[in-house]
Write a protein that holds these residues in place. Structure first.
Motif, PDB file in Angstrom:
ATOM      1  N   VAL A   1       0.857  -1.197   0.000  1.00 44.50           N
ATOM      2  CA  VAL A   1       0.000   0.000   0.000  1.00 44.50           C
ATOM      3  C   VAL A   1       0.889   1.241   0.000  1.00 44.50           C
ATOM      4  O   VAL A   1       0.684   2.179  -0.795  1.00 44.50           O
ATOM      5  N   GLU A   2       1.874   1.224   0.868  1.00 42.62           N
ATOM      6  CA  GLU A   2       2.760   2.403   0.976  1.00 42.62           C
ATOM      7  C   GLU A   2       3.485   2.681  -0.331  1.00 42.62           C
ATOM      8  O   GLU A   2       3.575   3.820  -0.791  1.00 42.62           O
ATOM      9  N   GLN A   3       3.996   1.605  -0.931  1.00 41.66           N
ATOM     10  CA  GLN A   3       4.766   1.790  -2.173  1.00 41.66           C
ATOM     11  C   GLN A   3       3.907   2.412  -3.265  1.00 41.66           C
ATOM     12  O   GLN A   3       4.327   3.354  -3.946  1.00 41.66           O
ATOM     13  N   LEU A   4       2.691   1.893  -3.412  1.00 44.98           N
ATOM     14  CA  LEU A   4       1.863   2.420  -4.508  1.00 44.98           C
ATOM     15  C   LEU A   4       1.327   3.815  -4.180  1.00 44.98           C
ATOM     16  O   LEU A   4       1.215   4.672  -5.064  1.00 44.98           O
ATOM     17  N   ALA A   5       0.999   4.040  -2.905  1.00 41.05           N
ATOM     18  CA  ALA A   5       0.532   5.380  -2.508  1.00 41.05           C
ATOM     19  C   ALA A   5       1.619   6.423  -2.759  1.00 41.05           C
ATOM     20  O   ALA A   5       1.322   7.594  -3.005  1.00 41.05           O
ATOM     21  N   ASN A   6       2.857   5.988  -2.718  1.00 44.05           N
ATOM     22  CA  ASN A   6       3.978   6.919  -2.949  1.00 44.05           C
ATOM     23  C   ASN A   6       4.510   6.845  -4.383  1.00 44.05           C
ATOM     24  O   ASN A   6       5.643   7.240  -4.647  1.00 44.05           O
ATOM     25  N   TRP A   7       3.705   6.342  -5.295  1.00 37.95           N
ATOM     26  CA  TRP A   7       4.128   6.227  -6.702  1.00 37.95           C
ATOM     27  C   TRP A   7       4.649   7.574  -7.208  1.00 37.95           C
ATOM     28  O   TRP A   7       4.025   8.619  -6.991  1.00 37.95           O
ATOM     29  N   GLN A   8       5.806   7.516  -7.827  1.00 31.66           N
ATOM     30  CA  GLN A   8       6.400   8.734  -8.408  1.00 31.66           C
ATOM     31  C   GLN A   8       6.462   8.564  -9.920  1.00 31.66           C
ATOM     32  O   GLN A   8       6.778   7.469 -10.399  1.00 31.66           O
ATOM     33  N   PRO A   9       6.204   9.645 -10.657  1.00 30.29           N
ATOM     34  CA  PRO A   9       6.103   9.503 -12.114  1.00 30.29           C
ATOM     35  C   PRO A   9       7.353   8.959 -12.779  1.00 30.29           C
ATOM     36  O   PRO A   9       7.265   8.253 -13.771  1.00 30.29           O
ATOM     37  N   ASN A  10       8.536   9.280 -12.226  1.00 34.91           N
ATOM     38  CA  ASN A  10       9.751   8.892 -12.945  1.00 34.91           C
ATOM     39  C   ASN A  10      10.718   8.066 -12.093  1.00 34.91           C
ATOM     40  O   ASN A  10      11.918   8.088 -12.333  1.00 34.91           O
TER      41      ASN A  10
END
Ligand code: SF4
Length: 955
Positions: free
Chosen positions: A67-76
């Motif tokens: 959950v944390e990883q995807l919530a913190n998705w960064q564009p690049n």
């Protein structure tokens, strides 16, 4: 009683209200955004995946870190993390669905043998199979074509359909839409997708709702992205895992934003637009990425146009071509018969989540933004060999003439230019006709069309697959002749505007006195019965019929290579004279030999252009400057004279969006599945008894199954080269879906088992029997194994052949594979760029494994095929930098070692050692394309199926 641990994000469970005062619970992304403010700027598609990860966060299959990883998705950011995505449901078509059902049945057999309950193996999410890939266009140009083609379909597929009926009674959550209703993606769009869902066992007073999401065993599952549903195609083996409760694992994707502005000009169709989008995105290299459309142009285009664009995501290489939910989506739901309650809940849910409405430029963060002004799109076709090769309509004639004599590696046909315009009479042993006219039989008299209709009607008395008799006499055939004109494929038949445009063009053409050229095989094969209903109501169907476009079936037909054969005379003229003849179809794929083995040039076009080219008869007729044909009193009729106006199309759209008609039609899936389907009798019971059949056989994937996997050492040495392939080897090259040649290993096996040629059916329909599919692996008649030397003219021999080593003996790849297996010699295949591109086809990986091939080494891999290779325990290895088998100087006579040092890890470096016949050797470093930790586990278990089976049986 053990205490159920609290959900780690329990505070995100909120309540939403519907307009009429109803309530539902939902996992709120806005609430989660209080902890992770990044969420508010995430692409909509990522947020929908995040909702699934959040809802399913149980600390086992899905962890807090996911959950944390995807919530913190960064564009690049660098993409190293995998997402466990639990989908809402699974859809299947019959070509891929039958082998999947066979695997499930085989798992039940294993469970029974191990003394476990067969019911341990049960889909945990709803699974819907649509029987759409099996109908062929054997009959056309007659009002009886539908009935005759369906009769043949049922004759050919009786054993498969009996097996499906067994599956329907054995599995609780497995439903079948019988033949004759439509194409899986159109049925999905019009019927299966219900907006938001709740768990089957959620009987709470206020149940929890969540967005629709799915995987399908067909690459064009992405069509559903047009209504804001996250979903894509996976191989059958991944779909099996998904339906048995495994998350679908993928690397966190980049999301390319595609900003649409402006408006389509008059005369430009959604098909033209999607061909533009495909050509643009191919150059943007979006493989493995999500594409998300946004901006005012995206908001302005109708939902069926969005679905057409979503459909072709595999052609532009993306995982999805996603359009967020907005008012247009709600209007589409209303027009297609979803209930008021469903629509109200759907709208309320998306609004509560903050996911409703087309994003404006700058509103969300994307990895990259690509732009297109819709006003710049012009009428187009794509081809002659790849869907991304868009050609302006006005350039088609010159493009074809150029390609005719260009070399093969420049996408050409390598023919002598002076033969381009020679025409050949159809009659046997006829002499060539050196006339220059590219358009044959100009102004073909109506009686020729009637003759085509009559000859098919005559054949109706005894239903056989024998092709109708060819039109003879003055008919000549030449390069560029359109021999198949097919209104086909869910890509376009789900789109009323282009289907109505085809009907309107037909009406104007008939009124102008135009007819279709006598050598054209015409067919209309919509993706749902709704299409014929609205064409009828609009009064347009009779005009299509007058031009030969009689209803041939509700199914994939020409799009999947089920165009049926051409006449023997036409085939003979083509092969004897090496003609480059054409198909024009409203489909999405045009790879070599996909449409018909003898048609080398295949052009994708909108349904109205398909009709126009059937009239013109040759792709060298420039429809922008030359007449389409001669009308009444010998008058030239131009495309502009018969092209429908937007007003005419709009005026007829009211017939297409009729909620009542949609409901009445789809109610019949249960209440009136059709006389043919009702007469099929399946066996009963929880475990399948595997009666002798050339269609269904117990798959060998679980032979010798043990609860503990054998320790595997993925390295090997002394492997022989089975094949050296060029770029863009498709899954259709690896595992063809179409016709089975009599002289091929599969044809020989069928004949040895008493199946006459007329009943061979197709590879696709025989995917429930591994004996055929192994023999069909690498058996595409157009595949070129570059181990074989070219002839004097530089032409490469085609077909599934190899040179067995040592000794250089030429033989079928299947035969060589059996010899290597008998000698316990591992084998390797080498490829170029985009290995395994094309339709998702798990048999491309299953067949590779059953031929004893241990690794495929390529410059790059298509997403699904790479995953499927891992899922079957075959190593995908990728060359680094500019390395290739050509740069290593391979000829196919070498021996190959694959050296893996230490623990198997995703994307690790692996050593490839080449031992040459002269005693020298060379090393190269390649990258292991096992991409995620879960894939390492799959590989260690010998593949995804044994992995899942062990988990289920251990539970
Ligand atoms: S019509 Fe073509 S794209 Fe659609 S499901 Fe069938 S084969 Fe796939």
């Amino acid at each position: 009683m053990a205490k159920v641990p609290a959900h780690p994000f329990a505070s995100a469970l909120k309540t939403f209200k519907t307009a009429s005062g109803g309530a539902g619970k939902y996992w709120s992304l806005k609430e989660l955004a209080k902890q992770y403010p990044n969420i508010d700027k995430l692409p909509v598609s990522i947020r929908i995946v995040l909702e699934s990860v959040l809802r399913n966060c149980d600390g086992q299959k899905v962890g807090v870190e996911n959950v944390e990883q995807l919530a913190n998705w960064q564009p690049n950011a660098e993409r190293t993390e995998e997402i466990p995505f639990v989908v809402t449901r699974v859809v299947l078509q019959d070509f891929t669905g039958v082998p999947l059902l066979a695997d499930l049945a085989a798992m039940r057999s294993v469970a029974a043998k191990l003394g476990k309950s067969p019911k341990t193996i049960e889909p945990l999410v709803p699974v819907d199979l649509v029987v759409d890939h099996s109908v062929m266009v054997d009959y056309y140009g007659t009002p009886k074509a539908l009935d005759l083609n369906m009769k043949l379909e049922f004759q050919r597929n009786n054993e498969r359909y009996q097996f499906m009926k067994w599956g329907m009674q054995a599995f609780d959550t497995f439903g079948v839409v019988p033949p004759g209703f439509g194409i899986v993606h159109q049925v999905n769009l019009e019927y299966f997708a219900r907006g938001v869902y709740k768990a089957a066992d959620d009987n709470a007073k206020v149940p929890t709702w969540y967005p629709d999401s799915l995987v399908g065993t067909d690459s064009h599952t992405t069509m559903i992205n047009g209504i804001g549903v996250v979903g894509w195609g996976v191989g059958g083996i991944e779909a099996e895992a998904a339906m048995l409760g495994q998350p679908v694992y993928m690397l966190t994707p980049d999301v390319v934003g595609f900003e649409l502005t402006g408006k389509l000009r008059e005369g430009v169709t959604a098909t033209d637009l999607v061909l533009y989008v495909t050509a643009i995105l191919r150059t943007e290299k979006v493989v493995g990425k999500f594409v998300e459309f946004f901006g005012p142009g995206a908001a302005s285009i109708a939902v069926p146009d969005r679905a057409t664009i979503g459909n072709m995501a595999p052609e532009y290489g993306a995982t999805m071509g996603f359009f967020p939910v907005d008012e247009m989506t709600v209007a589409y739901f209303k027009g297609t018969g979803r209930t008021d309650k469903e629509i109200e809940r759907f709208e309320a849910y998306y609004k509560a989540q903050g996911l409703f409405g087309m994003p404006a430029p700058g509103e969300l963060n994307y990895t990259k933004v690509v732009r297109l002004d819709l006003g710049t799109v012009s009428p187009s076709l794509a081809g002659p060999k790849r869907p991304q090769d868009r050609i302006d309509l006005g350039h088609l004639s010159t493009k074809f003439s150029e390609l005719y004599s260009k070399p093969n590696d420049a996408n050409g046909f390598n023919q002598p230019a002076d033969k381009l315009k020679i025409r050949y009479p159809l009659a046997k042993n006829g002499q060539s006709d050196d006339s220059e006219a590219p358009a044959p039989a100009a102004g073909a008299p109506r009686q020729v069309v009637e003759m085509v209709a009559n000859r098919s009607t005559k054949a109706a008395a005894h239903v056989s697959a024998t092709a109708p008799v060819a039109p003879k006499g003055a008919v000549t055939i030449g390069n560029g002749d359109v021999l198949i004109a097919a209104i086909t494929s869910c890509t376009n038949t789900s789109n009323p505007s282009v289907m109505l445009a085809a009907g309107l063009l037909a009406k104007k053409a008939v009124e102008a006195g135009l007819t279709v050229k006598p050598h054209v095989k015409t067919s209309l094969a919509p993706g749902s019965r709704i299409v014929t209903e609205y064409l009828e109501k609009a009064g347009l169907l009779p005009y299509l019929e007058q031009l030969g476009f009689y209803l041939a079936g509700y199914g994939c037909t020409t799009c999947i290579g089920n165009a049926g054969d051409l006449t023997a005379e036409i085939n003979e003229v083509i092969t004897e004279n090496n003609l480059v003849a054409a198909a024009v179809l409203s489909g999405n794929r045009n790879f070599e030999a996909r449409i018909h083995p003898n048609l080398k040039a295949n052009f994708l076009a909108s349904p109205p252009l398909v009709v126009a080219f059937a009239i013109a008869g040759n792709v060298m007729t420039d429809l922008m400057t030359e007449p389409v044909g001669k009308g009444k009193h010998g008058k030239d009729v131009y495309l502009g004279d018969i092209w429908p106006t937007p007003q005419e199309i709009d005026a007829n759209l009211r017939f297409a969006m009729n909620a009542k008609a949609f409901r009445a039609n789809y109610d019949k899936v249960k209440t009136d599945p059709g006389k043919f389907w009702s007469s099929i009798k399946g066996t009963t019971g929880q475990v399948y008894d595997w009666p002798t059949s050339t269609y269904i056989a117990e798959p060998p994937f679980f032979e010798g199954f043990k609860m503990k996997p054998a320790a595997t050492n993925p390295g090997f040495s002394g492997a022989r080269v089975m094949a050296l392939f060029g770029d863009s080897i498709t899954t259709d090259h690896i595992s063809p879906a179409g016709a089975i040649k009599e002289s091929s290993p599969a044809g020989v096996w069928l004949k040895a088992h008493g199946v006459p040629k007329a009943d061979f059916n197709s590879y696709g329909s025989r995917r429930g029997n591994h004996e055929i599919m192994m023999r069909g692996t690498f058996a595409n008649v157009r595949i070129k194994n570059l181990m074989l030397p070219p002839d004097d003219k530089g032409t490469q021999e085609e077909g599934g052949l190899t040179l067995f080593q040592p000794g250089n003996e030429k033989m079928f790849i299947y035969d060589a594979a059996m010899k290597y297996i008998a000698q316990e010699v591992p084998t390797v295949v080498f490829g170029g760029e985009e290995y395994g591109t094309g339709s998702s086809r798990d048999w491309a990986a299953k067949g590779t494994q059953l031929l004893g091939i241990k690794a495929v080494v390529a410059r790059s891999f298509e997403r699904i095929h790479r995953a499927n290779l891992v899922g079957m325990g075959v190593l995908p290895l990728q060359f680094r930098g500019a390395d290739s088998w050509q740069s290593l100087g391979l000829t196919g006579h070498e021996k190959i070692d694959v050296v893996i040092e230490g623990e198997l890890k995703p994307q690790m470096d692996v050593k490839l050692v080449v031992h040459r016949p002269d005693g020298t050797h060379q090393e190269a470093t390649v990258r292991l394309r096992i991409d995620t930790p879960i894939e390492v586990d799959y590989y260690k278990h010998g593949g995804i199926l044994p992995f899942v089976l062990r988990q289920l049986l251990a539970a």
